[in-house]
Design an enzyme around this catalytic site. Structure first.
Site, PDB file in Angstrom:
ATOM      1  CB  SER A 142      -7.296   5.303 -18.865  1.00 45.34           C
ATOM      2  OG  SER A 142      -6.364   5.086 -19.895  1.00 45.34           O
ATOM      3  CE1 TYR A 155      -5.272   1.336 -15.791  1.00 40.04           C
ATOM      4  CE2 TYR A 155      -5.208   1.921 -18.118  1.00 40.04           C
ATOM      5  CZ  TYR A 155      -5.138   2.293 -16.782  1.00 40.04           C
ATOM      6  OH  TYR A 155      -4.957   3.618 -16.444  1.00 40.04           O
TER       7      TYR A 155
HETATM    8  N1  LIG Z   1      -0.075   7.347 -15.399  1.00 44.80           N
HETATM    9  C1  LIG Z   1      -0.779   7.232 -16.497  1.00 44.80           C
HETATM   10  O1  LIG Z   1      -0.243   7.245 -17.613  1.00 44.80           O
HETATM   11  C2  LIG Z   1      -2.289   7.090 -16.405  1.00 44.80           C
HETATM   12  C3  LIG Z   1      -3.035   7.213 -17.585  1.00 44.80           C
HETATM   13  C4  LIG Z   1      -4.413   7.102 -17.523  1.00 44.80           C
HETATM   14  C5  LIG Z   1      -5.032   6.888 -16.314  1.00 44.80           C
HETATM   15  N2  LIG Z   1      -4.304   6.769 -15.184  1.00 44.80           N
HETATM   16  C6  LIG Z   1      -5.007   6.513 -13.914  1.00 44.80           C
HETATM   17  O2  LIG Z   1      -4.670   7.505 -12.958  1.00 44.80           O
HETATM   18  C7  LIG Z   1      -4.718   6.946 -11.636  1.00 44.80           C
HETATM   19  C8  LIG Z   1      -3.395   7.212 -10.921  1.00 44.80           C
HETATM   20  O3  LIG Z   1      -2.381   6.642 -11.700  1.00 44.80           O
HETATM   21  P1  LIG Z   1      -0.817   6.840 -11.485  1.00 44.80           P
HETATM   22  O4  LIG Z   1      -0.190   6.663 -12.799  1.00 44.80           O
HETATM   23  O5  LIG Z   1      -0.535   8.083 -10.714  1.00 44.80           O
HETATM   24  O6  LIG Z   1      -0.565   5.503 -10.636  1.00 44.80           O
HETATM   25  P2  LIG Z   1       0.501   4.965  -9.630  1.00 44.80           P
HETATM   26  O7  LIG Z   1       1.603   5.950  -9.444  1.00 44.80           O
HETATM   27  O8  LIG Z   1       0.826   3.566 -10.010  1.00 44.80           O
HETATM   28  O9  LIG Z   1      -0.373   4.912  -8.267  1.00 44.80           O
HETATM   29  C9  LIG Z   1      -1.514   4.158  -8.078  1.00 44.80           C
HETATM   30  C10 LIG Z   1      -2.255   4.702  -6.843  1.00 44.80           C
HETATM   31  O10 LIG Z   1      -3.377   3.871  -6.545  1.00 44.80           O
HETATM   32  C11 LIG Z   1      -3.271   3.404  -5.211  1.00 44.80           C
HETATM   33  N3  LIG Z   1      -3.744   2.035  -5.115  1.00 44.80           N
HETATM   34  C12 LIG Z   1      -3.491   1.005  -5.958  1.00 44.80           C
HETATM   35  N4  LIG Z   1      -4.063  -0.120  -5.517  1.00 44.80           N
HETATM   36  C13 LIG Z   1      -4.688   0.215  -4.346  1.00 44.80           C
HETATM   37  C14 LIG Z   1      -5.447  -0.512  -3.404  1.00 44.80           C
HETATM   38  N5  LIG Z   1      -5.697  -1.825  -3.538  1.00 44.80           N
HETATM   39  N6  LIG Z   1      -5.931   0.148  -2.327  1.00 44.80           N
HETATM   40  C15 LIG Z   1      -5.687   1.453  -2.158  1.00 44.80           C
HETATM   41  N7  LIG Z   1      -4.978   2.201  -3.012  1.00 44.80           N
HETATM   42  C16 LIG Z   1      -4.486   1.588  -4.090  1.00 44.80           C
HETATM   43  C17 LIG Z   1      -1.777   3.452  -4.872  1.00 44.80           C
HETATM   44  O11 LIG Z   1      -1.607   3.514  -3.489  1.00 44.80           O
HETATM   45  P3  LIG Z   1      -0.212   3.039  -2.773  1.00 44.80           P
HETATM   46  O12 LIG Z   1       0.906   3.390  -3.717  1.00 44.80           O
HETATM   47  O13 LIG Z   1      -0.166   3.833  -1.512  1.00 44.80           O
HETATM   48  O14 LIG Z   1      -0.312   1.586  -2.594  1.00 44.80           O
HETATM   49  C18 LIG Z   1      -1.381   4.727  -5.587  1.00 44.80           C
HETATM   50  O15 LIG Z   1      -1.728   5.840  -4.809  1.00 44.80           O
HETATM   51  C19 LIG Z   1      -5.039   5.456 -11.840  1.00 44.80           C
HETATM   52  O16 LIG Z   1      -6.419   5.234 -11.671  1.00 44.80           O
HETATM   53  C20 LIG Z   1      -4.635   5.199 -13.274  1.00 44.80           C
HETATM   54  O17 LIG Z   1      -5.313   4.106 -13.838  1.00 44.80           O
HETATM   55  C21 LIG Z   1      -2.939   6.854 -15.189  1.00 44.80           C
END
Ligand SMILES: NC(=O)c1ccc[n+]([C@@H]2O[C@H](COP(=O)([O-])OP(=O)(O)OC[C@H]3O[C@@H](n4cnc5c(N)ncnc54)[C@H](OP(=O)(O)O)[C@@H]3O)[C@@H](O)[C@H]2O)c1
Length: 256
Positions: A142, A155
């Site tokens: 990130s 985080y």
């Molecule tokens: N959105 C942003 O602004 C942003 C910015 C920078 C980086 N990121 C990174 O991008 C990635 C995806 O983010 P997102 O925003 O799309 O997140 P999100 O919608 O909150 O989804 C998180 C994902 O991780 C899975 N997950 C979480 N805990 C888990 C566990 N214990 N075991 C297995 N799976 C788990 C969830 O699975 P389930 O829902 O099926 O439980 C879901 O598929 C993350 O690594 C996040 O840190 C996001």
């Protein structure tokens, strides 16, 4: 699994039930692709799997908590010959509105999921990649990995760790033909993004983020960071004297 004897491109995406993970699955879903999609929520996993099948991909899915390291290792051991692994599953936590510390159970889980599970997944898929002398692993960091944000200490730390780990692996494994990339998104519309406190400039859609990530992975960019100018600004936070960066972060409204 159904993918073992398949000559199609084998792509594993963890956290495929997420905003970014689902968009990545759709981005790669096409005839000739064999997608292995992972997540915990079965209904969402089934939904994204059938959308990807409709686009012509072969799909298998796995429901698993990545904190269950035994189950994670056992599953990954049975997945030989992966061409691309996108380690995307992640979670967030933040300090309270009155500056309360992040709940320890959440910090504990976050380090397990964001950092330790990411390392374990990479370690588990590497042996077959090294045997074949090819493969690609993409780690989801990130922009918060450049400089610790006061509202999300754990985080930020986990994502800085993921960034450093991915960079180290790239240097270690490049001579063997294995490509390692680190992805550093800014704000992408998702439940995680919505729950995060503080200003959120330049929010991208998951589809736009996934297209940018795919382009970067196709070109084997070491670091895929976006959006400009947030990626440029946060890069500077890591380069400037720390006292200036702290002042800038406060001034931008990211203070506690
Ligand atoms: N959105 C942003 O602004 C942003 C910015 C920078 C980086 N990121 C990174 O991008 C990635 C995806 O983010 P997102 O925003 O799309 O997140 P999100 O919608 O909150 O989804 C998180 C994902 O991780 C899975 N997950 C979480 N805990 C888990 C566990 N214990 N075991 C297995 N799976 C788990 C969830 O699975 P389930 O829902 O099926 O439980 C879901 O598929 C993350 O690594 C996040 O840190 C996001």
């Amino acid at each position: 699994m159904g993918c073992h004897l398949n000559l199609n491109r084998q792509i594993l995406i963890t956290g495929a039930t997420s905003a970014i993970g689902s968009a990545l699955a759709l981005q790669y879903a096409a005839p000739g692709a064999c997608l292995i999609l992972h997540g915990r929520k079965k209904d969402l996993l089934d939904q994204i799997a059938s959308q990807c099948r409709a686009l012509g991909a072969q799909v298998s899915s796995q429901q698993l908590d990545v904190r269950d390291t035994q189950a994670l290792q056992a599953w990954l051991k049975n997945l030989p010959c992966l061409d691309l692994v996108i380690i995307n599953a992640g979670m967030n936590t933040h300090i309270g509105p009155q500056g309360q510390a992040e709940p320890w159970d959440e910090v504990d889980a976050l380090i397990d999921v964001n950092l330790k599970a990411s390392m374990l997944i990479a370690q588990s898929v590497l042996p077959t990649m090294r045997e074949r002398g090819r493969g690609q692993i993409a780690f989801m960091s990130s922009l918060a990995g450049y400089f610790g944000l006061p509202v999300t200490p754990a985080y930020s730390a986990s994502k800085a760790g993921v960034k450093a780990y991915a960079e180290a692996l790239r240097g270690w494994l490049a001579p063997e033909g294995i490509r390692v990339n680190v992805i550093m998104p800014g704000y992408v519309k998702s439940p995680m993004c919505d729950a995060m406190p503080g200003p959120k400039p330049w929010v991208w859609t998951p589809a736009r983020a996934a297209a940018t990530i795919r382009r970067g992975l196709d070109k084997d960019r070491p670091r895929i960071s976006f959006p400009f100018p947030l990626n440029w600004g946060t890069w500077w936070l890591a380069v400037l004297p720390a006292a200036w960066s702290h002042r800038i972060v406060r001034w931008l409204g990211y203070g506690a």
